[in-house]
Design a protein around this motif. Sequence first.
Motif, short mmCIF file in Angstrom:
data_model
loop_
_atom_site.label_atom_id
_atom_site.label_comp_id
_atom_site.label_asym_id
_atom_site.label_seq_id
_atom_site.Cartn_x
_atom_site.Cartn_y
_atom_site.Cartn_z
N ALA A 386 1.40 26.16 3.11
CA ALA A 386 0.10 25.51 3.21
C ALA A 386 -0.51 25.27 1.82
CB ALA A 386 -0.84 26.36 4.06
N CYS A 387 -0.38 26.26 0.95
CA CYS A 387 -0.88 26.10 -0.43
C CYS A 387 -0.17 24.95 -1.13
CB CYS A 387 -0.69 27.39 -1.22
SG CYS A 387 -1.66 28.78 -0.63
N ASN A 388 1.15 24.90 -0.99
CA ASN A 388 1.93 23.84 -1.62
C ASN A 388 1.59 22.47 -1.03
OD1 ASN A 388 3.16 25.76 -3.15
ND2 ASN A 388 5.15 25.68 -2.12
N THR A 389 1.34 22.43 0.29
CA THR A 389 1.02 21.16 0.93
C THR A 389 -0.31 20.61 0.42
OG1 THR A 389 2.26 21.80 2.90
CG2 THR A 389 0.63 20.06 3.16
N VAL A 390 -1.31 21.49 0.29
CA VAL A 390 -2.61 21.05 -0.24
C VAL A 390 -2.45 20.54 -1.67
CG1 VAL A 390 -4.93 21.81 -0.85
CG2 VAL A 390 -3.91 22.56 1.32
N ARG A 391 -1.63 21.22 -2.45
CA ARG A 391 -1.37 20.74 -3.83
C ARG A 391 -0.73 19.35 -3.79
NH1 ARG A 391 0.39 22.95 -8.85
NH2 ARG A 391 1.05 21.20 -10.14
N ASP A 392 0.25 19.16 -2.89
CA ASP A 392 0.90 17.85 -2.76
C ASP A 392 -0.12 16.77 -2.38
OD1 ASP A 392 3.37 18.89 -3.40
OD2 ASP A 392 3.97 19.20 -1.30
N ILE A 393 -0.99 17.11 -1.43
CA ILE A 393 -1.99 16.14 -0.97
C ILE A 393 -2.92 15.72 -2.11
CG2 ILE A 393 -4.02 15.86 0.53
CD1 ILE A 393 -1.28 15.65 1.93
N SER A 400 5.22 17.60 3.50
CA SER A 400 6.64 17.95 3.66
C SER A 400 6.99 18.18 5.11
CB SER A 400 6.95 19.21 2.85
OG SER A 400 6.29 20.32 3.42
N VAL A 401 8.26 17.96 5.44
CA VAL A 401 8.76 18.21 6.79
C VAL A 401 8.63 19.68 7.14
CG1 VAL A 401 10.82 18.14 8.26
CG2 VAL A 401 10.34 16.25 6.69
N GLN A 402 8.80 20.55 6.13
CA GLN A 402 8.74 21.99 6.37
C GLN A 402 7.35 22.41 6.88
OE1 GLN A 402 9.81 24.35 2.94
NE2 GLN A 402 10.96 25.75 4.22
N PHE A 403 6.30 21.81 6.30
CA PHE A 403 4.94 22.14 6.77
C PHE A 403 4.76 21.67 8.21
CE2 PHE A 403 0.51 20.86 7.45
CZ PHE A 403 -0.13 22.08 7.24
N ASN A 404 5.25 20.47 8.51
CA ASN A 404 5.14 19.96 9.88
C ASN A 404 5.80 20.88 10.88
OD1 ASN A 404 3.80 17.70 8.94
ND2 ASN A 404 5.70 16.55 8.64
N GLN A 405 6.96 21.43 10.51
CA GLN A 405 7.68 22.32 11.42
C GLN A 405 6.93 23.64 11.59
OE1 GLN A 405 11.52 22.41 9.50
NE2 GLN A 405 12.35 20.86 10.88
N LEU A 406 6.41 24.19 10.47
CA LEU A 406 5.69 25.45 10.54
C LEU A 406 4.36 25.32 11.27
CD1 LEU A 406 6.37 26.82 6.94
CD2 LEU A 406 7.35 27.68 9.07
N PHE A 407 3.81 24.08 11.33
CA PHE A 407 2.50 23.85 11.95
C PHE A 407 2.64 23.27 13.36
CE2 PHE A 407 -1.95 22.07 11.82
CZ PHE A 407 -2.57 23.29 11.55
N PHE A 417 -6.93 29.76 7.83
CA PHE A 417 -6.36 29.86 6.48
C PHE A 417 -6.26 28.48 5.83
CE2 PHE A 417 -2.77 29.83 3.54
CZ PHE A 417 -3.17 30.83 2.66
N LEU A 418 -5.83 27.49 6.60
CA LEU A 418 -5.70 26.14 6.05
C LEU A 418 -7.04 25.62 5.54
CD1 LEU A 418 -3.77 23.76 5.55
CD2 LEU A 418 -4.32 22.93 7.84
N LEU A 419 -8.12 25.87 6.30
CA LEU A 419 -9.45 25.44 5.88
C LEU A 419 -9.91 26.20 4.63
CD1 LEU A 419 -11.16 25.12 9.38
CD2 LEU A 419 -10.60 23.25 7.79
N GLU A 420 -9.55 27.49 4.56
CA GLU A 420 -9.90 28.27 3.37
C GLU A 420 -9.21 27.71 2.13
OE1 GLU A 420 -9.27 32.74 1.46
OE2 GLU A 420 -8.58 32.32 3.50
N VAL A 421 -7.92 27.40 2.26
CA VAL A 421 -7.17 26.84 1.12
C VAL A 421 -7.78 25.50 0.70
CG1 VAL A 421 -4.94 25.93 0.37
CG2 VAL A 421 -5.03 28.01 1.74
N CYS A 422 -8.09 24.65 1.68
CA CYS A 422 -8.67 23.34 1.35
C CYS A 422 -10.01 23.50 0.63
CB CYS A 422 -8.85 22.51 2.62
SG CYS A 422 -7.30 22.00 3.38
#
Length: 995
Positions: A386-393, A400-407, A417-422
Amino acid sequence: MSAEAADREAATSSRPCTPPQTCWFEFLLEESLLEKHLRKPCPDPAPVQLIVQFLEQASKPSVNEQNQVQPPPDNKRNRILKLLALKVAAHLKWDLDILEKSLSVPVLNMLLNELLCVSKVPPGTKHVDMDLATLPPTTAMAILLYNRWAIRTIVQSSFPIKQAKPGPPQLSVMNQMQQEKELTENILKVLKEQAADSILVLEAALKLNKDLYVHTMRTLDLLAMEPGMVNGETESSTAGLKIKIEEVQCQVCYDLGAAYFQQGSTNSAVYENAREKFFRTKELIAEIGSLSLHCTIDEKRLAGYCQACDVLVPSSDSTSQQLTPYSQVHIFLRSGNYQEVIQIFIEDNLTFSLPVQFRQSVLRELFQKAQQGNEALDEICFKICACNTVRDILEGRTISVQFNQLFLRPNKEKIDFLLEVCSRSINLEKASDSLKGHMAAFLKNVCLGLEDLQYVFMISSHELFITLLKDEEQKLLVDQMRKRSPRVNLCIKPVTSFYDIPASASVNIGQLEHQLILSVDPWRIRQILIELHGMTSERQFWTVSNKWEVPSVYSSVILGIKDSLTRDLVYILMAKGLHCSTVKDFPHAKQLFAACLELVTEFSPKLRQVMLNEMLLLDIHTHEAGTGQSGERPPSDLISRVRGYLEMRLPDIPLRQVIAEECVAFMLNWKENEYLTLQVPALLLQSNPYVKLGQLLAATCKELPGPKESRRTAKDLWEVVVQICSVSSQHKRGNDGRVSLIKQRESTLGIMYRSELLSFIKKLREPLVLTIILSLFVKLHNVREDIVNDITAEHISIWPSSIPNLQSVDFEAVAITVKELVRYTLSINPNNHSWLIIQADIYFATNQYSAALHYYLQAGAVCSDFFNKAVPPDVYTDQVIKRMIKCCSLLNCHTQVAILCQFLREIDYKTAFKSLQEQNSHDAMDSYYDYIWDVTILEYLTYLHHKRGETDKRQIAIKAIGQTELNASNPEEVLQLAAQRRKKKFLQAMAKLYF
C-alpha cells in the motif's frame, strides 16, 4: 598464396599494390599503416575487432604432413600478429572498460597474457611473490592490469546474465558457442582459484609511491627490434605512457572494493573491507579532480556501492538518528521490526528519497518469506504494498497488479490503513495541483472498485476525500454509482471492475515459474508443474532457469522421456537435488532425490539405477561433512553400497566419473586397504582407472613397513604416475618459454589426465596416503637433471632413482603439481611437520628465502610445543639447518648464521667466523650474543670487536662468555641444558621475526 609468395610478389612489383589477404597483417606493420588506420575518425574495422582478428590468426593451429593438429607455431608471422594486437590495445590506452565491453573473456585473457610476456614477467612465477616496487614500471603495470581484470571478471561473472533468445539451430554455431562457453568457464575457474593472490597483488599496489608506465605503440615497436637497438629504454622509468600513482590506486581501490563486496555475500565481515576501499576511492577522485586522464570510475555505481556499504556496515559510532534510511530499513528488516520499515516508507512518500526499485525489492523479499509459509507476513506485505502504491500514484505511475490482488478482499483494517497512508503521504498546504489530482483520482477509483457500501462510506466521508474532491466531482461519482444500481442512494455497488478481473495467463505462468525456481519441496514442484502444463502445452519448463544443470550423460536419457510433464519433473528434481548437494543442503537434496527415485522406478530401470548412484554419492558427502569430520567411521551398509557400486556391471547405465572418484577416495580415507588390494575384481582394475590407482595406493601403504625389496607395488605406482605426467610427442614448448595459465599439456599415455589425478588426490584426507603421493611427486621432481636443490620428503627412498626417458616427462607440470599438493595437504593439516618442510624446500629452491625460513621454523614449532621442547633431530636434520643458514646468509642476517652453525652435529666454525666478519648485517647483531653457547665463537667475537675497536660490543661478548653455565669445567648435562635453553630462546625469537 603463402606469406612468402606474397612478399616476393610485392617486392617484384614496380608499383604500390594492395597486399594479398593472407599477409595484410604483416603489411600493416611493415608499412606503418596500422597507426594511420587507427587515426581515422571512424576506422573500419574498429580497433577491438582488429584485436580479435589478430589474435584469432595468431592462435590458429597448424597441421603437419601426417595431418596431425599441432599447436600454433611460434614464427615471425604469429609474433607480428600478437604485437599488432598489443599495439591496438595500447592505442586504446589499455582501458579495461572498453576492452571488457567488446572482447570475450578468452580473447582478453590471451591479450593480457601476451602483455605479461612482452613486459618481462618471469614465466611460472606467481605474481603475489613479486615485489612490485622493485620491478620496472611497465612490468608492474602489466601485472596490475592482469590482476585488475582477473577480479573484475570474477565479479562480473557473479551477476545474473539475461539469456539471449535462441535463433534457428545451426550446428556449427552451437559448437562454437559451446567451445567458447567451456573455455570461458575454464578461465573463470583458474581466476577464482587465484583470486586470493590477485587481491594480495592489488593490495600491495596500494603501498606504491611512484608513478607507473604502460606500454605505448612506440615502446612496443622498440621491443620488436633487436635487443641491441633498444638501449634499455623500455626498462627505464620514463618509457611508455605515464600513469600517476594516484590514478592507479584509485582504480585499484574501486576494483578491490567490488571484489570484497561480492565476497560479502558469503562472509559478511568482508563488507568492512569493501566500505574502506570505496570510501578511499571517493577521496582519491576528489584529490585527482578533473585532471584525471586515465582514471575512469562510474561514480553513480560507486555512490550505489557506498550507500549499500552504509546499510550493510553502519559506522559503529552512528546513532539511529544519524543512519541513512537505507541503513535503518536494513537494520529493521534483520531484527524483524517491520512496523518501523512501514513508518519509514510512509515518511518517504513525502520526500521521495528512497528509489522505487529499492522499495520494490523490500516487498519482494517479504513476499517470498510469506510464500514460504510465514503467514504472519501477509499483513505486512499488504501494508508495504500500500505504501509503494501510494508512492507510485503520487509520481504518476499505474497501480501494480500485486496491489490489486492483495486488495481483492478488503476489510476495515485495510481501508483504515490505506487512508492513513494517503493522509500522511501528502502535505495539502504545500502539495502541487498535480499531486492532489493524482491522489483524488486514486481515492475515486478505489471507491468505484469496492462492493461493500460500508467501505465506500468510510472513504467518501474521510477528511482527505472531502478536501481533494470538489462538490461537483463527489456528485458525479454518486451519479455514476446510481446508474449501476438504482436501489443505492449514496454509494452504490459497482459492476465488476478492473480490480476483479483475474490476472492474465502470462502473469500467472510467470508467477508459477518464479515459485518453481524458488521451491525445494518435491511435492510443491510437482503441483506447480501440473498447473503450468494445464495452462500451456507448448513450453518446456525444464529450461526456465539456466542454473538448472544436469550432467550431459543423464540429460540425454531424461530428455528422451516422451511425456513432457514427467520429463520436466524428473529433470528439475535432479537439477535441484544436485544443486542442493553442491551447496551442502543435504536434507533437501535427499528429499528431492528420493522423490525422483520413486518417480522413475515406475517406468525406467536405467534412471532408477542413476538415482541410486546419486543417492550413494549424496550419502558419502553427508557422512564426510558430518560425523566423518570427527573421525567416526561410516556405517557398514554405506561401505557395502560403495563396494557394490565399484563392482556394478549393469550395461548401458550412464555413469558419472565423479562418483567413481568419490567411492575410491572414500575407501582410501577409511583405510579399506584390504578390499582394494585383495578383493577387487581383476576386470574392474582394467576398466576403472580410479580403482587401479586406489589399489596401488592401498598396496603401497600396506607394504610400507616391509623391506625395500618387497615394495613392488610402489614401483608400479611410480610407473603409472610417470606415464600420467609424460608428454606426447606432438606437443612442444614455444620459443618464448611461457606457460599459459589456462592451456595445460595433458598426456594421453597414462590411465588418466594429470588434472584428473590432481582432482582425485584433492578428495583424499588420509595422512599416510597423502604423504605417499606427495613423496612420489617430490621424487619425480628431484630426478630431473638440471635440479639444483632437492626437495626432501618422508618415504622418498621407496621410489626408483631414475627414469629411462627423461625427455618425455613434463617436469614443469610436475613442479606445479607438487606446489598444488603441498598447498592442499597443508589445508588438511597445517601442523604436519614433514609437509611444512616440503613447503619450505620449495620456497628455498625458488629463492624465496624469507618464506622458506617461515616454514622451516613452523615445522620445528609444531613438533616442539613452540620450541619449549627440543626439536626432534629427524625434523631439523643437518640439511635443513644448512638451508636455514643459507637463507639467513642471503638475507644478510649474518649473526643468525653464526648461531645456526652451532645447531649442526659438527659446528661449522668456518662459516660462523666468515659470517661474523660481515659488517653490513641486517639482524640485531650483538643482541643475539646471549643465544651463543659455543665459547670458541664467543672468543672469536671478542677478538673481532677488539680488532675493530668496538669496545661496547666487545664487553657484551665478554659478558656472554662469563656466564657460569658456559664454563667448560661444568658437567656435560649442565652444558647441554645451557645449549638447549639458548636454542629455545633463539628459535622463539626467530619465529616472532618470521611468523
